[in-house]
Design a protein around this motif. Structure first.
Motif, PDB file in Angstrom:
ATOM      1  N   HIS A  83       0.715  -1.147  -0.113  1.00  0.00           N
ATOM      2  CA  HIS A  83       0.074  -0.057   0.043  1.00  0.00           C
ATOM      3  C   HIS A  83       0.836   1.276  -0.046  1.00  0.00           C
ATOM      4  CE1 HIS A  83      -3.462  -2.547   0.852  1.00  0.00           C
ATOM      5  NE2 HIS A  83      -2.629  -3.240   1.953  1.00  0.00           N
ATOM      6  N   THR A  84       0.296   2.390  -0.260  1.00  0.00           N
ATOM      7  CA  THR A  84       0.906   3.766  -0.500  1.00  0.00           C
ATOM      8  C   THR A  84       0.111   4.688   0.176  1.00  0.00           C
ATOM      9  OG1 THR A  84       0.212   4.263  -2.612  1.00  0.00           O
ATOM     10  CG2 THR A  84       2.376   2.987  -2.653  1.00  0.00           C
ATOM     11  N   ASP A  85       0.432   5.799   0.170  1.00  0.00           N
ATOM     12  CA  ASP A  85      -0.165   7.065   0.389  1.00  0.00           C
ATOM     13  C   ASP A  85      -0.913   7.523  -1.015  1.00  0.00           C
ATOM     14  OD1 ASP A  85       1.820   8.572  -0.782  1.00  0.00           O
ATOM     15  OD2 ASP A  85       2.430   9.277   1.153  1.00  0.00           O
ATOM     16  N   ASN A  86      -1.570   8.793  -0.827  1.00  0.00           N
ATOM     17  CA  ASN A  86      -1.948   9.225  -2.097  1.00  0.00           C
ATOM     18  C   ASN A  86      -1.118  10.514  -2.674  1.00  0.00           C
ATOM     19  OD1 ASN A  86      -2.603  11.308  -0.190  1.00  0.00           O
ATOM     20  ND2 ASN A  86      -4.838  11.425  -0.917  1.00  0.00           N
ATOM     21  N   VAL A  87      -0.084  10.435  -2.222  1.00  0.00           N
ATOM     22  CA  VAL A  87       0.703  11.716  -2.884  1.00  0.00           C
ATOM     23  C   VAL A  87       1.484  11.245  -3.938  1.00  0.00           C
ATOM     24  CG1 VAL A  87       2.935  13.112  -2.236  1.00  0.00           C
ATOM     25  CG2 VAL A  87       1.130  12.532  -0.525  1.00  0.00           C
ATOM     26  N   GLY A  88       1.493  11.831  -4.968  1.00  0.00           N
ATOM     27  CA  GLY A  88       2.031  11.639  -6.225  1.00  0.00           C
ATOM     28  C   GLY A  88       1.223  11.006  -7.348  1.00  0.00           C
ATOM     29  N   ASP A  89       1.649  10.373  -8.493  1.00  0.00           N
ATOM     30  CA  ASP A  89       1.096  10.010  -9.521  1.00  0.00           C
ATOM     31  C   ASP A  89       0.514   8.487  -8.900  1.00  0.00           C
ATOM     32  OD1 ASP A  89       0.139   8.511 -11.823  1.00  0.00           O
ATOM     33  OD2 ASP A  89       1.913   9.624 -12.981  1.00  0.00           O
ATOM     34  N   ILE A 129      -5.957   3.318   5.596  1.00  0.00           N
ATOM     35  CA  ILE A 129      -6.178   3.183   6.962  1.00  0.00           C
ATOM     36  C   ILE A 129      -6.159   4.369   7.733  1.00  0.00           C
ATOM     37  CG2 ILE A 129      -5.405   0.832   6.907  1.00  0.00           C
ATOM     38  CD1 ILE A 129      -2.916   1.309   8.499  1.00  0.00           C
ATOM     39  N   ALA A 130      -5.748   5.239   7.093  1.00  0.00           N
ATOM     40  CA  ALA A 130      -5.905   6.785   7.926  1.00  0.00           C
ATOM     41  C   ALA A 130      -5.982   7.889   7.008  1.00  0.00           C
ATOM     42  CB  ALA A 130      -4.416   7.033   8.693  1.00  0.00           C
ATOM     43  N   GLY A 131      -6.102   8.912   7.641  1.00  0.00           N
ATOM     44  CA  GLY A 131      -6.221  10.110   6.357  1.00  0.00           C
ATOM     45  C   GLY A 131      -5.000  10.578   5.732  1.00  0.00           C
ATOM     46  N   ASN A 132      -4.924  11.197   4.492  1.00  0.00           N
ATOM     47  CA  ASN A 132      -3.687  11.294   4.030  1.00  0.00           C
ATOM     48  C   ASN A 132      -3.512  13.003   3.971  1.00  0.00           C
ATOM     49  OD1 ASN A 132      -2.552   9.239   2.544  1.00  0.00           O
ATOM     50  ND2 ASN A 132      -4.522   8.869   1.865  1.00  0.00           N
ATOM     51  N   ASP A 133      -4.335  13.521   4.946  1.00  0.00           N
ATOM     52  CA  ASP A 133      -4.100  15.053   5.395  1.00  0.00           C
ATOM     53  C   ASP A 133      -3.132  15.376   6.001  1.00  0.00           C
ATOM     54  OD1 ASP A 133      -5.718  13.805   6.798  1.00  0.00           O
ATOM     55  OD2 ASP A 133      -6.927  15.639   7.416  1.00  0.00           O
ATOM     56  N   THR A 134      -2.394  14.496   7.015  1.00  0.00           N
ATOM     57  CA  THR A 134      -1.203  14.691   7.625  1.00  0.00           C
ATOM     58  C   THR A 134      -0.089  13.725   7.340  1.00  0.00           C
ATOM     59  OG1 THR A 134      -1.859  13.074   9.406  1.00  0.00           O
ATOM     60  CG2 THR A 134      -2.760  15.493   9.498  1.00  0.00           C
ATOM     61  N   GLU A 135       1.066  13.996   7.857  1.00  0.00           N
ATOM     62  CA  GLU A 135       2.358  13.173   7.550  1.00  0.00           C
ATOM     63  C   GLU A 135       2.132  11.793   8.453  1.00  0.00           C
ATOM     64  OE1 GLU A 135       5.378  10.966   6.420  1.00  0.00           O
ATOM     65  OE2 GLU A 135       4.516  12.697   5.254  1.00  0.00           O
ATOM     66  N   ASP A 136       1.584  11.821   9.582  1.00  0.00           N
ATOM     67  CA  ASP A 136       1.257  10.810  10.427  1.00  0.00           C
ATOM     68  C   ASP A 136       0.386   9.688   9.795  1.00  0.00           C
ATOM     69  OD1 ASP A 136       1.571   9.223  12.836  1.00  0.00           O
ATOM     70  OD2 ASP A 136      -0.606   9.725  13.161  1.00  0.00           O
ATOM     71  N   GLY A 137      -0.683  10.443   9.029  1.00  0.00           N
ATOM     72  CA  GLY A 137      -1.626   9.530   8.407  1.00  0.00           C
ATOM     73  C   GLY A 137      -1.207   8.858   7.007  1.00  0.00           C
ATOM     74  N   ARG A 138      -0.310   9.943   6.358  1.00  0.00           N
ATOM     75  CA  ARG A 138       0.271   9.044   5.157  1.00  0.00           C
ATOM     76  C   ARG A 138       1.311   8.026   5.478  1.00  0.00           C
ATOM     77  NH1 ARG A 138      -0.207  14.475   4.081  1.00  0.00           N
ATOM     78  NH2 ARG A 138       1.976  15.121   4.723  1.00  0.00           N
ATOM     79  N   SER A 139       2.069   8.251   6.628  1.00  0.00           N
ATOM     80  CA  SER A 139       2.985   7.087   7.103  1.00  0.00           C
ATOM     81  C   SER A 139       2.380   6.007   7.218  1.00  0.00           C
ATOM     82  CB  SER A 139       3.972   7.648   7.801  1.00  0.00           C
ATOM     83  OG  SER A 139       3.425   8.023   9.355  1.00  0.00           O
ATOM     84  N   ARG A 140       1.133   6.042   7.820  1.00  0.00           N
ATOM     85  CA  ARG A 140       0.542   4.780   8.323  1.00  0.00           C
ATOM     86  C   ARG A 140      -0.136   4.165   7.092  1.00  0.00           C
ATOM     87  NH1 ARG A 140      -3.923   5.968  11.832  1.00  0.00           N
ATOM     88  NH2 ARG A 140      -4.083   3.706  12.060  1.00  0.00           N
ATOM     89  N   ASN A 141      -0.495   4.648   5.990  1.00  0.00           N
ATOM     90  CA  ASN A 141      -0.944   4.170   4.840  1.00  0.00           C
ATOM     91  C   ASN A 141       0.140   3.622   3.816  1.00  0.00           C
ATOM     92  OD1 ASN A 141      -3.628   4.993   5.422  1.00  0.00           O
ATOM     93  ND2 ASN A 141      -3.317   7.049   4.321  1.00  0.00           N
TER      94      ASN A 141
END
Length: 149
Positions: A83-89, A129-141
């Motif tokens: 899984h990845t976060d939603n930042v980028g392509d 599994i977390a919001g992508n609006d914070t670095e903490d959320g993105r790191s969990r994703n």
């Protein structure tokens, strides 16, 4: 999620996925008619170089625990999920998640787990599994998980 052939006893997930790997306890011979939807186990200490699928050495102890558990439970089949976060392509994130899942699968195979017991899939940012609006959320994703199949 698809049903799995191994049946888990309900076990609360501990804070550390290393402990989760050691505590997932399916029955040895599940009834053929019984199926359960398993809960994904996040491999919290499996880490990669940033924006890469190069596995970092600090990942090895947790993966070695998973190898040992798979050796003990020879009937287990697993799906490794990247899984990845939603930042980028999104297309690049999809490919990255697939490669990361395959790297983990290849690690397991190189350490003696039969390739027909492991499936690797990438889901990009489609299953946060977390919001992508914070670095903490993105790191969990940004994670690798496995599930019993």
């Amino acid at each position: 999620m698809p049903p799995v052939t191994a049946v888990q006893r309900p076990v609360p997930l501990p804070a550390s996925s290393s402990a989760a790997v050691a505590r997932v306890v399916p029955r040895n011979e599940p009834p053929a008619s019984e199926s359960v939807i398993a809960t994904p186990v996040t491999l919290r200490h499996v880490q990669f170089e940033q924006s890469s699928y190069v596995l970092l050495p600090e990942s090895f102890p947790e993966l070695d625990k998973l190898v040992e558990r798979l050796r003990q439970q020879a009937h287990w089949r697993i799906e490794v999920m990247g899984h990845t976060d939603n930042v980028g392509d999104p297309r690049l994130n999809q490919v990255l998640s697939e490669y990361r899942a395959k790297v983990v699968m290849n690690y397991l195979i190189r350490h003696g787990i039969a390739d027909d017991r492991i499936e690797a899939n990438g889901y990009g940012g489609s299953r946060p599994i977390a919001g992508n609006d914070t670095e903490d959320g993105r790191s969990r994703n940004r994670r690798v998980e496995f599930i019993l199949k």
